[in-house]
Design an enzyme around this catalytic site. Structure first.
Site, PDB file in Angstrom:
ATOM      1  N   ASP A 102       0.822  -1.220   0.000  1.00  0.00           N
ATOM      2  CA  ASP A 102       0.000   0.000   0.000  1.00  0.00           C
ATOM      3  C   ASP A 102       0.848   1.259   0.000  1.00  0.00           C
ATOM      4  O   ASP A 102       0.428   2.308   0.476  1.00  0.00           O
ATOM      5  CB  ASP A 102      -0.960   0.021   1.201  1.00  0.00           C
ATOM      6  CG  ASP A 102      -1.773  -1.258   1.318  1.00  0.00           C
ATOM      7  OD1 ASP A 102      -2.400  -1.633   0.317  1.00  0.00           O
ATOM      8  OD2 ASP A 102      -1.761  -1.881   2.400  1.00  0.00           O
ATOM      9  N   VAL A 137      -8.719  -3.389  -1.790  1.00  0.00           N
ATOM     10  CA  VAL A 137      -9.460  -4.618  -2.079  1.00  0.00           C
ATOM     11  C   VAL A 137     -10.511  -4.892  -1.010  1.00  0.00           C
ATOM     12  O   VAL A 137     -11.657  -5.227  -1.310  1.00  0.00           O
ATOM     13  CB  VAL A 137      -8.490  -5.821  -2.201  1.00  0.00           C
ATOM     14  CG1 VAL A 137      -9.258  -7.121  -2.375  1.00  0.00           C
ATOM     15  CG2 VAL A 137      -7.537  -5.611  -3.378  1.00  0.00           C
ATOM     16  N   LYS A 147       2.650   2.066  -5.071  1.00  0.00           N
ATOM     17  CA  LYS A 147       3.395   1.543  -6.226  1.00  0.00           C
ATOM     18  C   LYS A 147       2.656   1.812  -7.532  1.00  0.00           C
ATOM     19  O   LYS A 147       3.268   2.061  -8.567  1.00  0.00           O
ATOM     20  CB  LYS A 147       3.626   0.036  -6.074  1.00  0.00           C
ATOM     21  CG  LYS A 147       4.478  -0.358  -4.892  1.00  0.00           C
ATOM     22  CD  LYS A 147       4.682  -1.858  -4.821  1.00  0.00           C
ATOM     23  CE  LYS A 147       3.412  -2.641  -4.522  1.00  0.00           C
ATOM     24  NZ  LYS A 147       2.808  -2.307  -3.219  1.00  0.00           N
ATOM     25  N   GLY A 197      -4.014  -4.580  -4.528  1.00  0.00           N
ATOM     26  CA  GLY A 197      -4.809  -3.506  -5.090  1.00  0.00           C
ATOM     27  C   GLY A 197      -3.979  -2.274  -5.357  1.00  0.00           C
ATOM     28  O   GLY A 197      -3.241  -1.819  -4.491  1.00  0.00           O
ATOM     29  N   HIS A 198      -4.060  -1.746  -6.575  1.00  0.00           N
ATOM     30  CA  HIS A 198      -3.400  -0.492  -6.916  1.00  0.00           C
ATOM     31  C   HIS A 198      -4.456   0.516  -7.326  1.00  0.00           C
ATOM     32  O   HIS A 198      -5.324   0.216  -8.152  1.00  0.00           O
ATOM     33  CB  HIS A 198      -2.423  -0.684  -8.087  1.00  0.00           C
ATOM     34  CG  HIS A 198      -1.210  -1.467  -7.737  1.00  0.00           C
ATOM     35  ND1 HIS A 198      -0.399  -2.051  -8.682  1.00  0.00           N
ATOM     36  CD2 HIS A 198      -0.662  -1.781  -6.549  1.00  0.00           C
ATOM     37  CE1 HIS A 198       0.596  -2.687  -8.083  1.00  0.00           C
ATOM     38  NE2 HIS A 198       0.449  -2.523  -6.780  1.00  0.00           N
ATOM     39  N   ARG A 209      -6.325   0.365   7.727  1.00  0.00           N
ATOM     40  CA  ARG A 209      -4.925  -0.035   7.852  1.00  0.00           C
ATOM     41  C   ARG A 209      -4.358   0.412   9.194  1.00  0.00           C
ATOM     42  O   ARG A 209      -4.747   1.459   9.728  1.00  0.00           O
ATOM     43  CB  ARG A 209      -4.103   0.567   6.717  1.00  0.00           C
ATOM     44  CG  ARG A 209      -4.496   0.030   5.342  1.00  0.00           C
ATOM     45  CD  ARG A 209      -3.762   0.736   4.219  1.00  0.00           C
ATOM     46  NE  ARG A 209      -4.233   0.254   2.932  1.00  0.00           N
ATOM     47  CZ  ARG A 209      -4.405   1.008   1.859  1.00  0.00           C
ATOM     48  NH1 ARG A 209      -4.153   2.311   1.924  1.00  0.00           N
ATOM     49  NH2 ARG A 209      -4.831   0.486   0.733  1.00  0.00           N
ATOM     50  N   GLN A 267       2.174  -6.408  -3.521  1.00  0.00           N
ATOM     51  CA  GLN A 267       2.481  -6.452  -2.090  1.00  0.00           C
ATOM     52  C   GLN A 267       3.833  -5.764  -1.820  1.00  0.00           C
ATOM     53  O   GLN A 267       4.113  -4.748  -2.425  1.00  0.00           O
ATOM     54  CB  GLN A 267       2.467  -7.898  -1.560  1.00  0.00           C
ATOM     55  CG  GLN A 267       1.076  -8.484  -1.431  1.00  0.00           C
ATOM     56  CD  GLN A 267       0.639  -9.229  -2.678  1.00  0.00           C
ATOM     57  OE1 GLN A 267       1.445  -9.783  -3.420  1.00  0.00           O
ATOM     58  NE2 GLN A 267      -0.643  -9.249  -2.919  1.00  0.00           N
ATOM     59  N   ARG A 315       3.206  10.008  -0.563  1.00  0.00           N
ATOM     60  CA  ARG A 315       2.280  10.492   0.459  1.00  0.00           C
ATOM     61  C   ARG A 315       2.931  11.455   1.463  1.00  0.00           C
ATOM     62  O   ARG A 315       2.533  11.528   2.625  1.00  0.00           O
ATOM     63  CB  ARG A 315       1.615   9.330   1.194  1.00  0.00           C
ATOM     64  CG  ARG A 315       1.140   8.200   0.300  1.00  0.00           C
ATOM     65  CD  ARG A 315      -0.151   7.595   0.776  1.00  0.00           C
ATOM     66  NE  ARG A 315      -1.299   8.371   0.275  1.00  0.00           N
ATOM     67  CZ  ARG A 315      -2.550   8.214   0.727  1.00  0.00           C
ATOM     68  NH1 ARG A 315      -2.797   7.339   1.691  1.00  0.00           N
ATOM     69  NH2 ARG A 315      -3.542   8.929   0.235  1.00  0.00           N
TER      70      ARG A 315
END
Length: 429
Positions: free
Chosen positions: A13, A301, A16, A40-41, A306, A223, A332
């Site tokens: 996360d 996903v 990427k 998930g991207h 988190r 991942q 970020r």
């Protein structure tokens, strides 16, 4: 030729997808080499979010070859849905290539994933229950079904019959679950086979031709480093090797073709699921919650929140060694814009004594105390900065310290979700 591997340097996360999307502008091909639909991207283009689970992030550019390599496990329903969604949004899907050596995720993998997690109780791993682990288990046990098998009706029918019988025994007798209907599954997946057929090929041959033609190739990891089955916080890891070394194994090219490795790292740290997290912030109304809400830190996903904490630069140093990182892509940074004080972990202590490595034993790792350095926040909006020099002095100091601790130069700094909110400090292609 020139090739770049983009990997997550933390627990995933990290952003990427955005980094790959940005670098893909100059690439001829983008290759996904590991993982499955548990990755998930989210890529934002002109404020429009595109959520990807299997397709490489380069899909958003016209004419790019987008490859799902042999190291990926393919859920046909998921990838076909993604292809449809991209087509409906006007995205070019004509150059997608799926390896005939990739393994197929089947319904019994997904059910077994769920049943195994439930059986573990408090010791559960925290998987997405997408069947990824059980599919890799079948691959290693040499009973898996590959895409090339799915393309052959007779071979697929025979292999599926053997597997459904074996899995139904486990599902009913061990877990007390409901068995699968072989005929229904056969017909469903033969339907998928017909839809996937135009995309299936020997992707290793495509990559070899690209390399020989001096094309620019971008390898996209799923991942991240500390979810690696060998090098992560085992057993709270994924079931494949997201690290840079698997770019070769998972795509079918040799290591001499890799020129540069980019490690993507958030300006702070997050992880999902269970497992140790040295710098985790457990507050409900302090900096941890501020990071989560400001950064919308919820799974692409699963949607689950988190776990959030300060940047663990000591962990990043390990990641740099393991992946032979050539540059860092810090993402970020803007999420920290309104933090008055920011901490960074630069070392680990156990019983007051600094250690030089990350313990393999989770029992030992649970005793670790982070060694922090504290920084004054810059309290300034960085989202409109387009060069390193435009960043506030406090942000520059923080970024330079990350690079110093990790021992890797800065290459990219992201200050927002859009493509143009990207500071690039070196030439990649």
């Amino acid at each position: 030729m020139s090739s770049i591997v983009v990997i997550g340097a933390q627990w995933g996360d990290e952003g990427k997808g955005k980094v790959v999307d940005y670098l893909a502008q100059k690439a001829d091909a983008v290759v996904r080499y590991s993982g499955g639909s548990n990755a998930g991207h989210t890529v934002v283009v002109n404020d429009v979010p595109y959520k990807l689970r299997l397709l490489p992030s380069g899909i958003l550019y016209h004419g790019k070859i987008c490859i799902l390599g042999n190291g990926v496990v393919i859920n046909p329903g998921v990838v076909l849905q993604e292809i449809k969604e991209m087509h409906d949004k006007g995205v070019d899907i004509s150059r997608i290539a799926i390896s005939d050596r990739a393994h197929v995720v089947l319904p019994y993998h997904q059910l077994l994933d769920e049943l195994q997690e439930e059986a573990l109780g408090k010791a559960k791993i925290g998987t997405t229950k997408g069947g990824i682990g059980p599919c890799y288990m079948d691959k290693v046990a040499r009973v898996g079904i590959r895409v090339c098998d799915l393309m052959d009706k007779e071979v697929f029918a025979e292999k599926l019959a053997i597997n459904v019988k074996a899995k139904n025994e486990i599902i009913t007798k061990i877990y007390g679950g409901k068995p699968f209907d072989y005929d229904a599954m056969l017909q469903e997946y033969l339907g998928y086979a017909d839809q996937l057929r135009p995309y299936v090929t020997d992707t290793g041959v495509i990559l070899d031709e690209l390399c020989n033609d001096n094309k620019k190739i971008l390898f996209e990891g799923a991942q991240a480093t500390f979810l690696d089955i060998d090098h992560g916080t085992y057993p709270y890891v994924t079931s494949s090797n997201p690290t840079a070394g698997n770019a070769c194994t998972g795509s079918g090219i040799g290591p001499r073709f890799i020129n540069h490795v980019v490690g993507v790292v958030k300006a702070y740290t997050t992880r999902v699921g269970a497992g140790p997290f040295v710098t985790e912030l457990l507050d409900t109304d302090g900096p941890g919650n501020q990071i989560r809400e400001t950064g919308h830190e919820y799974g692409t996903v699963t949607g689950r929140p988190r776990r959030c904490g300060w940047l663990d630069a000591f962990m990043l140093k390990y990641s740099a060694r393991l992946n032979s990182l050539d540059s860092l892509a810090i993402t970020r940074l803007d999420i920290l814009d309104q933090m008055k004080k920011i901490k960074m972990c630069v070392g680990y202590k156990i019983d007051g004594v600094e250690i030089k490595q990350i313990p393999a034993s989770l029992k030992t790792l649970s005793k670790v105390e982070p060694v922090y350095e504290e920084f004054n926040g810059w309290m300034t909006d960085t989202s409109k900065c387009r060069s390193f020099d435009e960043l506030p002095a406090g942000a520059q100091k923080y970024l330079n310290r990350i690079s110093e601790v990790a021992g890797v130069p800065l290459g990219i700094v992201s200050v927002g979700p859009n493509r143009d909110q990207t500071i690039v400090m070196k030439e990649y292609f």
